[in-house]
Design an enzyme around this catalytic site. Structure first.
Site, short mmCIF file in Angstrom:
data_model
loop_
_atom_site.label_atom_id
_atom_site.label_comp_id
_atom_site.label_asym_id
_atom_site.label_seq_id
_atom_site.Cartn_x
_atom_site.Cartn_y
_atom_site.Cartn_z
N ARG A 324 60.50 -43.98 0.45
CA ARG A 324 59.34 -44.65 1.06
C ARG A 324 58.79 -45.74 0.15
NH1 ARG A 324 55.55 -43.97 5.50
NH2 ARG A 324 56.82 -42.30 6.36
N GLU A 727 46.94 -42.26 5.84
CA GLU A 727 47.40 -42.78 4.55
C GLU A 727 47.16 -44.28 4.34
OE1 GLU A 727 51.28 -40.34 3.31
OE2 GLU A 727 51.31 -40.98 5.41
#
Length: 780
Positions: A324, A727
């Protein structure tokens, strides 16, 4: 504070979704009425656990004398690895995480044994009486040392597009450099805790503060040698998780279950804060290297990235986390030719783990550092460099992993925020202020966020729900998501209320339990509402369709003619309350219970080729931060923050704004004050609130404006066209870090970029000030 998402309109039309309803446990949070694991009434005969830790970071356990521990007052049992009847390794994806040490020691503070006593004080005192002998080896602590030693937890991964080497070589300008990005302690308010209760059928019931109940169920079953159906995991709420309870809550649940299994008595494991900080993983710190070619207008032509994550002693979730980071090293910018390598380095420290953003922030900040470097090299405003490199149809919209960027709202967000926050006027005023030559320097930065939404491990993108309608018209819902303060339960209640046309107070949501909804994915990746909200919606629609068919049959109408609204059901001459309709349907033997399931469509990623569409969509936002820096001390203050964030059609604007505010402040701590420190023996020095500084009230400026982007629903078919918000806001705080760098750069008339890693502690800022003054003098 402005709520720009039509709250009044939502209330006027009588819908729950879109209304700024209070968090379902808000009153309980502030009054103490909300129960967490350690608040639950204690069972008769319940045992309390303490964990014995290793005193070295690397080596072998040569002897362990526990006689004094066993003889200590109140001690009922002491268990070691030899007492585990099933699997010892509880690695969540790959092996490497023994529940208790056998002989090899991988990090300081690794659990060796567990003590069960009649009260917590006795257990902790007894654990300190153990005598352990070691064969100690020199540990590898820093990621640079791990790179030199060549030790990894997993193989590297590569993404590539175009010919970056040729593009960089041919570019009019070229820069290379590196930066360190620090880790972060989760510092959830509720520490790690679990309660295990043996069942009379030989099974185990585990109440745990955990983001992944199904994984707890699986691991407890494996440790005890039981089938999964014999173990139930339950989570009502967590006092914060932030990723730190996605895998790292598992050992304490397993230890509690192990004691309960051996003694036949309930057992509770609650870690004191120091033990929690020493024995659980952090956000991965990174060493990022880059080589970039660009033109005189600041446009990037080619870039070569090497992202190196310090993973700690085992794989944990590091494969996906470093992936990621790679997925987000472009942030919001098109890179015409790009090569990205992600490396997973092993150190003799506790295994690092998931943390809000899951590697994305560590990759994103590398891109923003590169943008700032280019701005200083070209003499351009960093915002202009950012705008010139954004994804756009006339430049390019293909990511380094070959996903096409569509429905991209960042340019519109930047344009509006630049205007509303008066970026240009403030930039001019700051230039005048800094030209006065005082010891205080101001800085400002506007940075965007483009964050991919979905688990990049495709099979995790699924959710289930169980819904019951009772004959009094009330609704009971259970789903696979866990509540950790983010408002998931509140949003899902709103969704179900609208689907059934009832007031939100008629909908109750019970604790997440593996015996109600099985095989759940972790509540992570900002996908809690996307997945569980859709599963709950599908369950509600199934019941609504049955009720509609029942009413339509009575009225000789089409089911599509039946309306559910305001707690009533209407069709032609029929106008009854939802409760009366449910009761009549029950008498007619219409099933009023249903399951719902959802899987995210159209996502895939091939790690062998580094290509795919790992994300269903992207969440976007931008922030302007302004700071003032004392150049004599390195101290600084955040003066103001302006945020504009895209949440699509907000299901609950109050919850969304709260997530944005909290995410920004947590990101601010990561990038400024929160510094993790180990000594050369591998002991964590920043192991308590006294030596680890999270943001406080005084660190948040009075000027803190948050707005939601209006009138832009998610183009993808998410629940009510909303967007995730958990997030992405954390990365908005990169603007504060860039603003500090901007202030320091003014000391060299903005010709040089500061050498400032993250976190930008006062000490590091002062070092950057001294360095840029020295380099500036040479530059003249």
């Amino acid at each position: 504070m402005r709520f720009d998402n039509g709250i009044g309109e939502a209330a006027a039309r009588g819908r729950a979704t879109g209304a700024a309803l209070a968090h379902d446990s808000a009153t309980g949070h502030v009054t103490g009425g909300a129960h967490y694991v350690d608040d639950l009434p204690e069972f008769a005969g319940m045992l309390h656990l303490a964990v014995g830790r290793t005193g070295i970071a690397r080596g072998r356990l040569t002897s362990l004398d526990l006689d004094a521990v066993r003889q200590a007052p109140g001690v009922v049992c002491v268990l070691t690895a030899a007492d585990v009847p099933g699997h010892l390794d509880i690695g969540p994806v790959f092996p490497g995480d023994p529940l208790l040490v056998v002989d090899e020691i991988q990090h300081h503070g690794q659990p060796m044994f567990v003590v069960a006593a009649t009260d917590l004080r006795c257990a902790r005192r007894a654990a300190a009486l153990a005598e352990a002998a070691y064969e100690e080896e020199s540990p590898v602590i820093d990621v640079a040392d791990a790179i030199e030693a060549g030790i990894t937890v997993r193989p590297p991964h590569v993404m590539h597009r175009g010919d970056p080497a040729a593009a960089i070589a041919a570019a009019p300008r070229r820069l290379s450099g590196s930066m360190r990005v620090g880790g972060q302690e989760h510092f959830y308010l509720e520490g790690q805790a679990a309660l295990a209760v043996p069942r009379d059928d030989g099974g185990m019931h585990v109440v745990t503060s955990n983001q992944n109940p199904t994984e707890v169920q699986k691991l407890v079953a494996e440790v005890l040698g039981l089938p999964m159906q014999a173990v139930t995991a339950e989570v009502r709420r967590m006092g914060g998780g932030f990723g730190g309870k996605e895998t790292q809550a598992n050992p304490w649940a397993c230890l509690a279950a192990l004691v309960a299994h051996h003694t036949g008595r309930p057992a509770k494991c609650r870690l004191p804060r120091v033990d929690d900080m020493v024995m659980t993983g952090k956000r991965h710190d990174f060493l990022n290297r880059y080589d970039v070619g660009f033109d005189d207008e600041g446009r990037i032509l080619g870039i070569d990235y090497h992202l190196s994550g310090r993973c700690g002693c085992s794989p944990d979730l590091s494969d996906a986390i470093v992936d990621r980071a790679m997925f987000h090293c472009d942030n919001a910018y098109y890179l015409p030719a790009v090569h990205v390598e992600g490396h997973r380095w092993r150190t003799h420290t506790v295994s690092n783990t998931a943390f809000r953003g899951f590697g994305g922030p560590q990759g994103m900040i590398a891109m923003e550092a590169v943008i700032d470097e280019i701005a200083r090299a070209t003499g351009l405003d960093p915002l202009d460099v950012r705008k010139r490199n954004l994804y756009r149809p006339d430049a390019g919209q293909l990511t380094p992993y070959h996903q096409e960027i569509t429905h991209f709202t960042v340019p519109a967000i930047i344009e509006r925020l630049e205007r509303d926050a008066r970026y240009r006027e403030r930039r001019d005023a700051i230039a005048v202020f800094n030209a006065s030559g005082g010891t205080l320097r101001r800085g400002i930065a506007l940075t965007p966020v483009k964050f991919g939404i979905s688990f990049t491990v495709t099979h995790l993108n699924q959710a289930g729900a169980l819904l019951h309608v009772y004959t009094d018209g009330t609704v009971h819902l259970n789903h696979g998501g866990t509540e950790m303060g983010q408002g998931l339960f509140t949003k899902v209640r709103q969704i179900v209320a609208d689907e059934l046309g009832v007031d939100v107070t008629a909908v109750g949501v019970s604790a997440t339990r593996t015996d109600k909804v099985p095989n759940t994915a972790p509540t992570a990746a900002s996908s809690g509402t996307d997945l569980n909200g859709m599963a709950a919606r599908n369950a509600a629609r199934t019941v609504r369709e049955r009720l509609a068919a029942f009413v339509a049959d009575r009225e000789n109408a089409d089911p599509g003619d039946v309306v559910f609204d305001g707690g009533r059901v209407r069709c032609r001459a029929y106008d009854g309350s939802f409760a009366d309709t449910a009761r009549a349907a029950w008498f007619a033997r219409v099933p009023l219970s249903a399951t719902g399931f959802y899987k995210t469509p159209d996502i895939h990623y091939d790690r062998d080729t580094g290509r795919g569409r790992p994300f269903f969509y992207f969440a976007n936002g931008a922030a302007v931060s302004e700071v003032v820096v004392d150049t004599l001390t390195g101290e600084y203050r955040l003066l103001g923050v302006d945020i504009l964030h895209d949440v699509g059609n907000s299901i609950n604007p109050a919850v969304d704004v709260g997530q944005i505010e909290g995410g920004f402040v947590q990101g601010l701590g990561w990038l400024t004050t929160e510094e993790l420190k180990w000594d050369d023996k591998g002991r964590l020095l920043s192991n308590a609130p006294a030596n680890y500084k999270i943001p406080a009230v005084a660190d948040v400026p009075a000027h803190f404006n948050v707005s939601l982007l209006e009138g832009v629903p998610n183009r993808e078919e998410t629940v009510y066209r909303s967007k995730a918000v958990g997030e992405p806001p954390l990365m908005l705080a990169i603007s504060a870090w860039c603003a500090i760098r901007d202030a320091v750069s003014s000391l060299a008339d903005y010709r040089l970029a500061p050498r400032l890693d993250a976190p930008a502690t006062c000490e590091h800022v002062l070092a950057a000030i001294e360095d840029i003054r020295e380099r500036g003098a040479r530059h003249e």
